[in-house]
Design a protein around this motif. Structure first.
Motif, short mmCIF file in Angstrom:
data_model
loop_
_atom_site.label_atom_id
_atom_site.label_comp_id
_atom_site.label_asym_id
_atom_site.label_seq_id
_atom_site.Cartn_x
_atom_site.Cartn_y
_atom_site.Cartn_z
N ASN A 45 0.84 -1.20 0.00
CA ASN A 45 0.00 0.00 0.00
C ASN A 45 0.87 1.24 0.00
O ASN A 45 1.74 1.42 0.85
CB ASN A 45 -0.91 0.00 1.23
CG ASN A 45 -1.95 -1.09 1.12
OD1 ASN A 45 -2.27 -1.51 0.03
ND2 ASN A 45 -2.45 -1.53 2.26
N GLN A 46 0.64 2.10 -0.99
CA GLN A 46 1.39 3.35 -1.12
C GLN A 46 0.41 4.47 -1.32
O GLN A 46 -0.77 4.26 -1.61
CB GLN A 46 2.35 3.28 -2.30
CG GLN A 46 3.45 2.26 -2.16
CD GLN A 46 4.36 2.26 -3.39
OE1 GLN A 46 4.09 2.96 -4.35
NE2 GLN A 46 5.42 1.47 -3.32
N ASP A 47 0.92 5.68 -1.24
CA ASP A 47 0.11 6.86 -1.46
C ASP A 47 -0.21 6.96 -2.96
O ASP A 47 0.69 7.02 -3.79
CB ASP A 47 0.87 8.10 -0.99
CG ASP A 47 0.05 9.37 -1.15
OD1 ASP A 47 -1.19 9.26 -1.29
OD2 ASP A 47 0.65 10.46 -1.16
N PRO A 48 -1.51 6.94 -3.39
CA PRO A 48 -1.83 6.97 -4.82
C PRO A 48 -1.49 8.28 -5.49
O PRO A 48 -1.38 8.36 -6.70
CB PRO A 48 -3.33 6.70 -4.87
CG PRO A 48 -3.83 7.01 -3.52
CD PRO A 48 -2.69 6.81 -2.56
N THR A 49 -1.32 9.36 -4.73
CA THR A 49 -1.00 10.64 -5.35
C THR A 49 0.49 10.85 -5.52
O THR A 49 0.91 11.78 -6.21
CB THR A 49 -1.58 11.79 -4.51
OG1 THR A 49 -1.01 11.72 -3.18
CG2 THR A 49 -3.10 11.69 -4.44
N ALA A 50 1.30 9.99 -4.95
CA ALA A 50 2.75 10.15 -5.06
C ALA A 50 3.20 9.68 -6.44
O ALA A 50 2.66 8.72 -6.98
CB ALA A 50 3.46 9.33 -3.99
N GLN A 90 5.06 7.71 -9.23
CA GLN A 90 5.62 6.37 -9.19
C GLN A 90 6.51 6.17 -10.41
O GLN A 90 6.20 6.63 -11.50
CB GLN A 90 4.50 5.33 -9.19
CG GLN A 90 3.63 5.45 -7.96
CD GLN A 90 2.55 4.37 -7.94
OE1 GLN A 90 2.55 3.50 -8.78
NE2 GLN A 90 1.66 4.46 -6.98
#
Length: 182
Positions: free
Chosen positions: A16-21, A23
């Protein structure tokens, strides 16, 4: 999670990661991207590509598209009306009159079997000869172009008339000789 690799999911999913960061692009099958492209290097000789959904500018003012160029070098048709064909689907206004030749042929062909029906073949054959003669005159004048039909009607009509006259002669001869022998 797999026991040997503590940060990776065995099914290729990321934790799980921040979707707005932002990639980094993923490389297929464990390969590393080489030039910032996700699937290999870009051809250095290829023309620059515009982003998806945008038109390349190529020196054209904003909002105008460059003129279409056929990749095969064929000349494009000029805009305007569709090509027209003479008398497409319409009867000829002042052209050939082929009715007499057709009528003559029909009457001439019909005159031969009509000999069996009370001698109707003789008048039908005469009509075929007359209309065939008139049709041949129209062909000679250039008003019609069915000389073959006119000739067929003339010949069949003459054969019908000739067979009809021959049949009458045979019946008269048979009537005269048969009663006299009794």
């Amino acid at each position: 999670m797999q026991p040997g690799n503590p940060g990776q999911d065995p099914y290729g999913q990321q934790p799980n990661q921040d979707p707005t960061a932002p990639q980094p692009p993923a490389a297929p099958y464990g390969q590393q991207p080489t030039s910032g492209q996700p699937y290999g290097q870009q051809d250095p000789y290829a023309a620059p590509q515009a982003p998806y959904g945008q038109q390349p500018t190529s020196g054209q003012p904003y909002g105008q598209q460059p003129p279409y160029q056929d990749p095969y070098g064929q000349q494009q048709p000029q805009y305007g009306g569709a090509p027209t064909y003479p008398n497409a689907g319409y009867p000829q206004a002042a052209g050939q009159n082929n009715t007499l030749g057709l009528v003559s042929m029909i009457l001439g062909i019909a005159s031969i079997p009509l000999l069996c029906c009370f001698y109707l073949g003789i008048p039908v054959g005469i009509a075929a000869v007359v209309t065939g003669y008139l049709a041949r005159q129209k062909v000679a004048q250039g008003q019609a172009n069915n000389a073959g039909q006119a000739k067929a009607g003339l010949i069949c009509g003459a054969v019908g008339v000739g067979l009809g006259i021959l049949l009458i002669i045979l019946l008269v001869v048979a009537q005269v000789t048969l009663p006299g022998q009794s």
